[in-house]
Write an enzyme that holds these catalytic residues in place. Structure first.
Site: not given
Length: 334
Positions: A292, A214, A186, A273, A295, A244, A268
């Site tokens: 991608h 995630t 928290d 892939e 990044g 991912r 993305d």
């Protein structure tokens, strides 16, 4: 004999030029003795000075540091990874040897957060849908029901480095940022001025834009985002995934997008892939695929080079690195 760290750099020529420009390479060479400059892991394993190497500087394309490879590197004590996740290169043998692992993920994450911020602005301006409609309808759609960029609710799934950087950027929009992450305290939410969602269901129900951060952790986060959760999204919501592909139920996402043309997905990343030619994600009008680009690309990668040099400077001076990754921390990150 030099008391400086002896380093091996394992980077392909093009990637090395992106991570370390001429000035940075000169700075690196002034800081450590580069005793091996290798294009790949095989060249490292056969290098005549491999037994001397204290520090290994790696990036994308580095093979896994298995027990067999580590046997060729008896002096190795630090790995500095000029990329994001170290999951694919470390093995249990790395931790067993007590090797320090440093990741440049923090620098890699900056452009990702900027990408999410940009896509959020476009989503709240209804640019994604509107652009498609203008071309398909050959006219100007009305400006009704566009939320606008200020004071909207933006949701973040997981609250690691990229999500926290994104939340900081979203303050420009006076956004109500809400996040879900059962592993974050928290206090961390409070420090970032981000509301903690009571449940992942609440997050999906409230977010006008929902961004996925995630990590893919085998056996834990595959298909975390289910078809049922996706159906909870409010009308005209936008889903952004830069994490991912496999953390989403991709087949379920396709079904939801087919049945709810009001929703939009900016992907993305995808589970496979590149996607097979038969994938319906290519054909759906409410999907944007960016492959991608979130990044670091091109000159953005110099930020990782700067982080690597700063960490090596600390290590050379006897200080602990700021961006080390432990075996336990790796369980909760990409």
């Amino acid at each position: 004999m030099s008391s400086r760290l002896r380093a091996a750099v394992v980077l392909g020529p093009a990637l090395r030029g992106e991570v370390f420009g001429p000035a940075q390479w000169e700075e690196l060479a002034g800081l450590v003795d580069v005793v091996a400059d290798c294009h790949d892991g095989q060249a490292l394993a056969l290098h005549p000075r491999r037994a001397e190497i204290d520090v290994l500087i790696t990036s994308w394309g580095m093979p896994r540091l298995t027990e067999d490879l580590l046997r060729e590197l008896p002096s190795l004590r630090v790995v500095v990874h000029a990329a994001g996740s170290v999951r694919k290169i470390v093995s249990d043998a790395v931790w067993a040897r007590g090797i320090v692992v440093v990741s440049a993920a923090d620098a890699n994450n900056e452009p990702v957060a900027e990408y999410v911020y940009a896509q959020t602005v476009l989503a709240l301006k209804d640019v994604h849908r509107r652009s498609h409609r203008i071309k398909s309808e050959t006219g100007l759609p009305p400006l009704d029901h566009i939320p606008g960029i200020y004071r909207q609710t933006v949701g973040l799934i997981s609250f690691g480095s990229v999500a926290r950087k994104t939340a900081a950027l979203l303050r420009r929009l006076e956004a109500d940022v809400i996040a879900w992450d059962p592993f974050v305290t928290d206090e961390a939410f409070g420090a970032a001025q981000v509301e903690r969602a009571a449940s992942i269901d609440e997050l999906f129900r409230r977010a006008q834009v929902l961004s996925v951060h995630t990590p893919l952790i085998p056996g834990r986060t595959e298909r975390l985002i289910t078809e049922d959760l996706l159906r909870l999204l409010p009308r005209n919501a936008t889903l952004i995934n830069t994490a991912r592909g496999a953390v989403l139920d991709e087949d379920g996402l396709i079904r939801v997008l087919q049945q709810r043309p009001d929703l939009y997905a900016v992907l993305d990343v995808t589970t496979v892939e590149p996607l097979p030619a038969s994938s319906l994600l290519y054909a759906l009008p409410n999907v944007m695929l960016t492959g991608h680009v979130a990044g670091t690309v091109g000159g953005e990668r110099r930020g990782m080079g700067r982080l690597v040099i700063a960490e090596l400077r600390r290590i050379s001076g006897g200080s602990a690195p700021l961006h080390s990754v432990s075996s336990q921390a790796l369980l909760l990150r990409a």
